[in-house]
Design an enzyme around this catalytic site. Structure first.
Site, PDB file in Angstrom:
ATOM      1  N   GLY A 149       0.768  -1.225   0.076  1.00  0.00           N
ATOM      2  CA  GLY A 149       0.111   0.074   0.102  1.00  0.00           C
ATOM      3  C   GLY A 149       0.903   1.200  -0.004  1.00  0.00           C
ATOM      4  N   CYS A 150       0.160   2.112   0.512  1.00  0.00           N
ATOM      5  CA  CYS A 150       0.990   3.487   0.547  1.00  0.00           C
ATOM      6  C   CYS A 150       2.479   3.415   1.515  1.00  0.00           C
ATOM      7  CB  CYS A 150       0.155   4.652   1.246  1.00  0.00           C
ATOM      8  SG  CYS A 150       1.002   6.052   1.704  1.00  0.00           S
ATOM      9  N   PHE A 151       3.426   3.954   1.012  1.00  0.00           N
ATOM     10  CA  PHE A 151       4.525   3.678   1.510  1.00  0.00           C
ATOM     11  C   PHE A 151       4.800   4.447   2.814  1.00  0.00           C
ATOM     12  CE2 PHE A 151       6.713   6.172  -2.356  1.00  0.00           C
ATOM     13  CZ  PHE A 151       6.217   7.471  -1.834  1.00  0.00           C
ATOM     14  N   TRP A 152       4.011   5.417   2.962  1.00  0.00           N
ATOM     15  CA  TRP A 152       4.015   6.329   4.270  1.00  0.00           C
ATOM     16  C   TRP A 152       3.647   5.367   5.323  1.00  0.00           C
ATOM     17  CZ3 TRP A 152       0.450  10.705   2.549  1.00  0.00           C
ATOM     18  CH2 TRP A 152       0.931  11.680   1.444  1.00  0.00           C
ATOM     19  N   CYS A 153       2.713   4.567   5.232  1.00  0.00           N
ATOM     20  CA  CYS A 153       2.181   3.646   6.290  1.00  0.00           C
ATOM     21  C   CYS A 153       3.288   2.403   6.362  1.00  0.00           C
ATOM     22  CB  CYS A 153       1.101   2.657   5.890  1.00  0.00           C
ATOM     23  SG  CYS A 153      -0.524   3.648   5.652  1.00  0.00           S
TER      24      CYS A 153
END
Length: 183
Positions: A14-18
């Site tokens: 998913g989102c790399f921030w997570c």
């Protein structure tokens, strides 16, 4: 003499921030870099290009870790329990091929361990795991504003609504693997 043995793991869920925020809390992890890999477009992709879905790249993190403190298997177990590995090209409201669940292996041993971990966790999911296991191609570091995103923006809406609950889950499920807070 420094006996530290650093290894690198690359994965997208998913989102790399997570994913970045999760692994920054894991004991033994030295560095986490957000980036892109797995695509076929020429040159270094930009965030905008990756989000278009046309480059074929996934949002990933590259994790540098000390294998004397945490194993590659433990890294993968944390990864597999920190996102939904049963949805194709989707994590929550984030949809597109750039959000696919994927483990990019660096060598034959990592490939074998990834396969074993996926088999190990499969019985815990009601649906089939769709996480890809692929050889690592060229890794491109994401733009600077994506690095340390949660640390720099903890009250931003996405961070509060999506990342903070994932971190709470991590702290409960893997309490023994979390960095100790220095007082």
């Amino acid at each position: 003499m420094n006996n530290k043995k650093l290894e690198i793991a690359t994965m997208g869920g998913g989102c790399f921030w997570c994913t970045e925020a999760i692994f920054q809390e894991v004991n033994g992890v030295q560095k986490v870099i957000s980036g892109y890999t797995g695509g076929n477009a020429p040159g270094k992709p930009t965030y905008r290009e990756v989000c278009s879905g046309l480059t074929g790249h996934a949002e990933v993190v590259q994790i540098t870790f000390d294998n004397k403190i945490i194993t590659y298997e433990d890294i993968l177990l944390i990864f597999m329990t920190s996102h939904d590995p049963t949805t194709i090209n989707r994590q929550g409201a984030d949809t597109g091929t750039q959000y696919r669940s994927v483990i990019y292996y660096h060598d034959k041993t990592q490939k074998e361990i990834a396969g074993l971990v996926l088999k190990e966790v499969a019985p815990y999911y009601e649906q089939a795991i769709v996480t890809e296991i692929s050889p690592l191609g060229t890794f491109y570091e994401a733009e600077e504003y994506h690095q340390d995103y949660y640390r720099n923006n903890p009250t931003q809406g996405y961070c509060s609504a999506v990342i903070s609950p994932k971190l709470s889950k991590l702290r409960k499920m893997h309490a023994d693997k979390i960095k100790k807070v220095k007082v």
